[in-house]
Write an enzyme that holds these catalytic residues in place. Structure first.
Site, short mmCIF file in Angstrom:
data_model
loop_
_atom_site.label_atom_id
_atom_site.label_comp_id
_atom_site.label_asym_id
_atom_site.label_seq_id
_atom_site.Cartn_x
_atom_site.Cartn_y
_atom_site.Cartn_z
N LYS A 172 0.83 -1.20 0.00
CA LYS A 172 0.00 0.00 0.00
C LYS A 172 0.87 1.26 0.00
O LYS A 172 1.82 1.36 0.76
CB LYS A 172 -0.91 -0.02 1.23
CG LYS A 172 -1.82 -1.25 1.29
CD LYS A 172 -2.56 -1.35 2.60
CE LYS A 172 -1.63 -1.59 3.77
NZ LYS A 172 -2.35 -1.85 5.04
N THR A 204 -8.41 8.88 8.86
CA THR A 204 -7.95 7.67 8.19
C THR A 204 -7.63 6.55 9.18
O THR A 204 -6.92 5.61 8.85
CB THR A 204 -6.69 7.97 7.35
OG1 THR A 204 -5.68 8.54 8.21
CG2 THR A 204 -6.99 8.93 6.22
N THR A 207 -7.64 2.38 8.32
CA THR A 207 -7.67 2.09 6.88
C THR A 207 -7.03 0.75 6.55
O THR A 207 -7.53 0.00 5.70
CB THR A 207 -6.97 3.20 6.08
OG1 THR A 207 -5.68 3.47 6.66
CG2 THR A 207 -7.79 4.48 6.09
N GLY A 208 -5.91 0.44 7.20
CA GLY A 208 -5.23 -0.83 6.91
C GLY A 208 -6.05 -2.03 7.32
O GLY A 208 -6.17 -3.01 6.57
#
Length: 259
Positions: A172, A204, A207-208
């Protein structure tokens, strides 16, 4: 229903970890089960404390799910130490389900979630089980020992991670500077490049976790891995765009935006 067993840490603030995983799997139509590896005292401002779960109890949680309900996919997240990884590796070895390994090392606010020395254990115990490994650029750098600051370095690190045992790697690029976010999927059959416009936002958190759980849920019969990743990225993009603006720090996503 597509069954997903999540083996990860809990986020009391609800934005990442087990909580984000359950929301993602549920909103994408799957059935989520959990084996919790750690409890965190956490909100949008950061992590202030962590309490690990005994390895034997992690295995017991997983076995209770697998022996009764079964699973189509397993997603791993926060694994803080070597003993935890040994326990989780035992669970992964016993299952033929699709396995997504998210090598969570640092919380969004900067708090380390993996103890010193655990990276070598991650490489030895977890990478060989990963049908899909989902590191961000700093995690890929820590695992390979090479800088990951541009696309060429992403490609170098991704190929190294394949050689280290992962069957596929989604590297990513959110931490790599540029007007677009570029993620690259590496497999033995080649690479697939995904690009999306960068969203300038502080919201954020998780997000992962969300992307990895989306991949675990959406990887179903008749769908290629690149198709799975593209759908998972689209879901994540919407969740960021529609973030509810909660908290004073790194805010959570809107996981239910599809509804």
């Amino acid at each position: 229903m597509h069954r997903v067993l999540i083996i990860a840490g809990s986020d009391s603030g609800g934005g990442a970890g087990i909580q984000a995983d359950i929301k993602t799997v549920t909103c994408l139509g799957g059935y989520a089960m959990t084996a919790i590896t750690a409890l965190t005292v956490q909100n949008t401002l950061g992590v202030s404390d962590v309490m690990g779960v005994p390895p034997g109890f992690i295995i017991a949680q997983a076995r209770a799910c697998l022996d009764d309900i079964g699973t189509d996919a397993i997603k791993t997240g926060m694994l803080a130490d070597i003993a935890t990884m040994e326990a989780v590796a035992e669970v992964l070895l016993s299952s033929t389900a699709f396995k997504v390994v998210d090598p969570v090392m640092v919380a969004k606010g900067g708090h380390a979630l993996m103890r010193e020395g655990a990276i070598d254990a991650l490489k030895a115990l977890m990478l060989p089980h990963a049908d899909l490994l989902t590191p961000n650029a700093p995690e890929a750098a820590a695992l390979t020992g090479v800088e990951v600051t541009n696309e060429d370095e992403m490609r170098r690190a991704g190929q190294m991670l394949l050689r280290m045992g992962a069957k596929a790697v989604l590297l990513k690029g959110g931490h790599v500077r540029g007007p677009e976010v570029v993620d690259i999927l590496f497999t033995d059959g080649g690479e697939h490049r995904f690009e999306s416009k960068r969203i300038e936002t502080a919201h954020t958190h998780g997000t992962g976790c969300t992307l990895a759980s989306a991949c675990a849920t959406l990887n179903q019969a008749g769908r290629t891995l690149p198709e799975t990743v593209e759908m998972a990225r689209d879901y994540l993009y919407g969740a960021i765009v529609m973030a509810p603006q909660l908290g004073q720090g790194h805010g959570p996503l809107r996981h239910n935006w599809l509804l």
